[in-house]
Design a protein around this motif. Sequence first.
Motif, PDB file in Angstrom:
ATOM      1  N   VAL A 463     -52.923   5.294 -13.352  1.00 19.52           N
ATOM      2  CA  VAL A 463     -52.410   6.449 -12.621  1.00 19.52           C
ATOM      3  C   VAL A 463     -52.121   6.001 -11.190  1.00 19.52           C
ATOM      4  CG1 VAL A 463     -52.888   8.804 -11.847  1.00 19.52           C
ATOM      5  CG2 VAL A 463     -53.738   8.015 -14.065  1.00 19.52           C
ATOM      6  N   ILE A 464     -50.847   6.001 -10.843  1.00 21.16           N
ATOM      7  CA  ILE A 464     -50.431   5.447  -9.558  1.00 21.16           C
ATOM      8  C   ILE A 464     -50.205   6.573  -8.539  1.00 21.16           C
ATOM      9  CG2 ILE A 464     -48.730   3.959  -8.416  1.00 21.16           C
ATOM     10  CD1 ILE A 464     -50.291   2.623 -10.757  1.00 21.16           C
ATOM     11  N   LEU A 465     -50.829   6.445  -7.390  1.00 20.22           N
ATOM     12  CA  LEU A 465     -50.649   7.441  -6.333  1.00 20.22           C
ATOM     13  C   LEU A 465     -49.825   6.846  -5.201  1.00 20.22           C
ATOM     14  CD1 LEU A 465     -54.229   9.011  -5.991  1.00 20.22           C
ATOM     15  CD2 LEU A 465     -52.398   9.568  -7.601  1.00 20.22           C
ATOM     16  N   GLU A 466     -48.887   7.652  -4.737  1.00 21.55           N
ATOM     17  CA  GLU A 466     -48.079   7.227  -3.598  1.00 21.55           C
ATOM     18  C   GLU A 466     -47.995   8.375  -2.612  1.00 21.55           C
ATOM     19  OE1 GLU A 466     -44.272   5.364  -4.899  1.00 21.55           O
ATOM     20  OE2 GLU A 466     -45.251   5.457  -6.840  1.00 21.55           O
ATOM     21  N   ASP A 467     -48.243   8.081  -1.350  1.00 21.63           N
ATOM     22  CA  ASP A 467     -48.190   9.119  -0.324  1.00 21.63           C
ATOM     23  C   ASP A 467     -46.769   9.271   0.191  1.00 21.63           C
ATOM     24  OD1 ASP A 467     -50.972   9.415  -0.476  1.00 21.63           O
ATOM     25  OD2 ASP A 467     -51.233   7.638   0.790  1.00 21.63           O
ATOM     26  N   THR A 468     -46.365  10.517   0.312  1.00 17.60           N
ATOM     27  CA  THR A 468     -45.043  10.785   0.884  1.00 17.60           C
ATOM     28  C   THR A 468     -45.221  11.767   2.041  1.00 17.60           C
ATOM     29  OG1 THR A 468     -44.575  12.751  -0.435  1.00 17.60           O
ATOM     30  CG2 THR A 468     -44.071  10.628  -1.440  1.00 17.60           C
ATOM     31  N   GLN A 469     -44.125  12.114   2.657  1.00 15.91           N
ATOM     32  CA  GLN A 469     -44.203  13.052   3.781  1.00 15.91           C
ATOM     33  C   GLN A 469     -44.653  14.433   3.331  1.00 15.91           C
ATOM     34  OE1 GLN A 469     -40.397  12.881   5.809  1.00 15.91           O
ATOM     35  NE2 GLN A 469     -41.293  11.456   7.281  1.00 15.91           N
ATOM     36  N   THR A 470     -44.311  14.768   2.090  1.00  9.50           N
ATOM     37  CA  THR A 470     -44.616  16.112   1.622  1.00  9.50           C
ATOM     38  C   THR A 470     -45.932  16.211   0.849  1.00  9.50           C
ATOM     39  OG1 THR A 470     -43.180  15.633  -0.258  1.00  9.50           O
ATOM     40  CG2 THR A 470     -42.251  16.942   1.537  1.00  9.50           C
ATOM     41  N   GLY A 471     -46.481  15.093   0.414  1.00  8.67           N
ATOM     42  CA  GLY A 471     -47.712  15.164  -0.345  1.00  8.67           C
ATOM     43  C   GLY A 471     -47.997  13.856  -1.045  1.00  8.67           C
TER      44      GLY A 471
END
Length: 496
Positions: A463-471
């Motif tokens: 399960v890959i998590l990536e942070d973005t500007q919106t969440g």
Amino acid sequence: MKVYNTLSGKKEEFSPQGKEVRMYVCGVTPYDEAHIGHAMSYIIFDVIRRYLRSQNYKVKYVQNVTDIDDKIIDRAAKLGITPAELAKKYTESFDEDMKDLNIFRAETDIYPRATEEIPKIIEVIAGLVDKGFAYPAGGSVYFRVRNDPDYGKLSHRSLEAMRAAECAVGGEEKEDAMDFALWKASKPGEPFWESPWGEGRPGWHIECSAMSLKYLGETLDIHGGGQDLIFPHHENEIAQSESFTGKKPFAKYWMHNGLLQFGEDKMSKSLGNLITIREALNRYSPDAIRIFVLSSHYRSPLTYSEEGLEAAEKGAERLMRASSLGGSKAASAQALDAETYHKRFNEAMDDDFNTAQAIATLFDLAREINEAGDSGLSFSKAQSLLAELGRDVLGLKLPETRIISAGKVTFRISGKLSAKSTVIPDTVSARVNRLIEERVNCRKEKKWQQADEIRKKLAELGVILEDTQTGTDVTYKSVPSEESLNSLMKELGIAL
RNA sequence: GGCGACGUAGCCAAGUGGUUAAGGCGGGGGUCUGCAAAACCCCUAUUCACCGGUUCGAAUCCGGUCGUCGCCUCCA
């Protein structure tokens, strides 16, 4: 639109007989699992067909199933089951493979089986005997090759050259070593059908002539298959069909795909060096397999390689991301010009289905979309075009992204998971979302180590998590078990 | 032996008479980011197996050399 015709050895302007394109592609002999060489061929003809549809042609499609032949009989005998049972098993397995590869099937398609077309086959053989193109001998019926002056026109070789090769074997009862069987007398214990020549079964080539005649008429627009079928299979089909109907050509355009190589050799059952479609799908996404195949020209041989599939997987991921990129609320009205890409794509496909160039166009389009995303321009038109060409024409799945948790979490499925319509169980997503929530809090409090720990552990579970500007975006490359998530949460001291 | 295809960057692969020789992967540098990831930007083939020839001009046409592969038997 230009199409390369094996018969003429040239690219020709494509002009079907009518509004409806009559297309026949040689199917499989279901005696074992299909391998990725088969995948290559069916992906190619799938894309050809999809492109024709996108250009507003109707396509009447027929693909046979050779469910009776020597290999099926031998294999069934070894396994102690009937040939029919064996054929059924592998036909189903093949259908499943095709489904997971996203090979298009229409309601109007016909997938006839040799064993269910015996009357038509006998009718054609009888007609050939009547006209002097075939003769019975010893309970079998053979095609009299010397009576066909055109024999060899597809494979571009002369009867003399073939005879000189002295490759034609067996058949003491044959008039000429090059003659081939239309009907084979059955041996004791083998499946058989009644015929005017006694109990027997159809030869390999005749079923295609009979089926195409029955379902598509006397002249096909496109007849396709692998290059290994040019001789003798397709040569013999032409001989049978044209001799029977007296009409030429049997098929207007003969299209053949290059063969898949495996290391130094061709991948084939007889060499035992194959990777089944199922094995490939367990390792790579259907999109990766398609991109791998479509990145080179369909008439060229393609060499299987792990590196190649992995590179294609990355490319598939890239297209998927661009097609699912979320638009910024502040996007300006200025849209990029998607039409030039559409034009480039069609020009490539119009030139004998140059899928390599067509894909390159999609990668360029993807870059434009990402660029627009970065600079706040509107890219919705470009994105619909990418999805349309990628999905409808190239048959990619480009898995959809779904926004959950009130726009905070973007949810994605990628890689081999996309072969099936994977559903992430609520119990799993609830736990993953809880972990994400916890991580968001950690980040707010600048507890970077804890936040990174959660990301790292989830990544280990696919399960890959990536942070973005919106969440936070979450991509499932595999589905973790509820238990593994429970123990992770326990380890990190997080309660559901 | 006969027929045919191919040889383009580290890898895969388009292009077939004049374009800055597509695109993907990989690698290097940068922007962004808490760090990542993703994305974007720049760089990564003065050159298309080799040798001759045709042409104002060739990766692209012709001839030769070397190398790889397919078909000629069941195969997608």
